[in-house]
Design an enzyme around this catalytic site. Structure first.
Site, PDB file in Angstrom:
ATOM      1  N   HIS A   1      20.575   7.306 -50.500  1.00 30.56           N
ATOM      2  CA  HIS A   1      21.753   7.975 -49.948  1.00 30.56           C
ATOM      3  C   HIS A   1      22.886   7.842 -50.957  1.00 30.56           C
ATOM      4  O   HIS A   1      23.072   6.786 -51.555  1.00 30.56           O
ATOM      5  CB  HIS A   1      22.143   7.326 -48.615  1.00 30.56           C
ATOM      6  CG  HIS A   1      23.123   8.122 -47.832  1.00 30.56           C
ATOM      7  ND1 HIS A   1      24.456   8.191 -48.152  1.00 30.56           N
ATOM      8  CD2 HIS A   1      22.956   8.895 -46.734  1.00 30.56           C
ATOM      9  CE1 HIS A   1      25.071   8.968 -47.285  1.00 30.56           C
ATOM     10  NE2 HIS A   1      24.190   9.419 -46.414  1.00 30.56           N
TER      11      HIS A   1
ATOM     12  N   CYS B   1      24.968  14.185 -50.579  1.00 28.40           N
ATOM     13  CA  CYS B   1      23.676  14.131 -49.874  1.00 28.40           C
ATOM     14  C   CYS B   1      23.312  15.487 -49.289  1.00 28.40           C
ATOM     15  O   CYS B   1      22.166  15.915 -49.360  1.00 28.40           O
ATOM     16  CB  CYS B   1      23.701  13.085 -48.760  1.00 28.40           C
ATOM     17  SG  CYS B   1      23.360  11.428 -49.350  1.00 28.40           S
TER      18      CYS B   1
END
Length: 107
Positions: free
Chosen positions: A21, A33
C-alpha cells in the site's frame, strides 16, 4: 510502499508482482493506490477478455489486494499489454518514487 517486481527472460516479461500500500493518503482516498489499482486491474481485465487465461498463456492471482501475473507462453500481443502495465507503473514512480518501488530481475 507499493512494491512491484518484474521478471524477464531475455526481452520477455515472465512475471509481474504488485503488493503493498502506498500510504500516500488516508485509506479509501489514496490516489497513488487508486491509480496503480486502476491500471493493474485494467491490464488484468484485458488479458482475460483477450483470451490469454483461457488459452493458458498466463495466469492472474488476486489475493489480499496483491496481484501476480505469471506468463507461461510468449505471445507478442500479450507482451505489449504487459509492457503497457510496466510503462504505466514506471510513470507513477516519476512523481511518486517514495511510494512505489520497482525491481527488475533477469531469469
Amino acid at each position: 510502499m507499493i512494491k512491484v517486481q518484474i521478471k524477464r527472460n531475455n526481452k520477455y516479461i515472465t512475471q509481474i508482482k504488485i503488493k503493498g500500500h502506498a500510504q500516500f493518503g488516508e485509506y479509501g482516498k489514496d490516489l497513488v493506490c487508486a491509480g496503480v489499482s486502476a491500471v493493474a486491474t485494467g491490464i488484468c481485465n484485458t488479458l482475460a477478455k483477450k483470451g490469454f487465461l483461457e488459452e493458458k498463456k498466463c495466469s492472474i492471482i488476486l489475493k489480499n489486494g496483491n496481484i501476480m501475473i505469471d506468463v507461461y507462453e510468449n505471445d507478442e500481443v500479450m507482451q505489449v499489454i504487459l509492457e503497457t502495465l510496466v510503462i504505466s507503473l514506471e510513470s507513477f514512480t516519476e512523481d511518486y518514487h517514495q511510494y512505489i518501488k520497482i525491481t527488475y530481475e533477469e531469469e
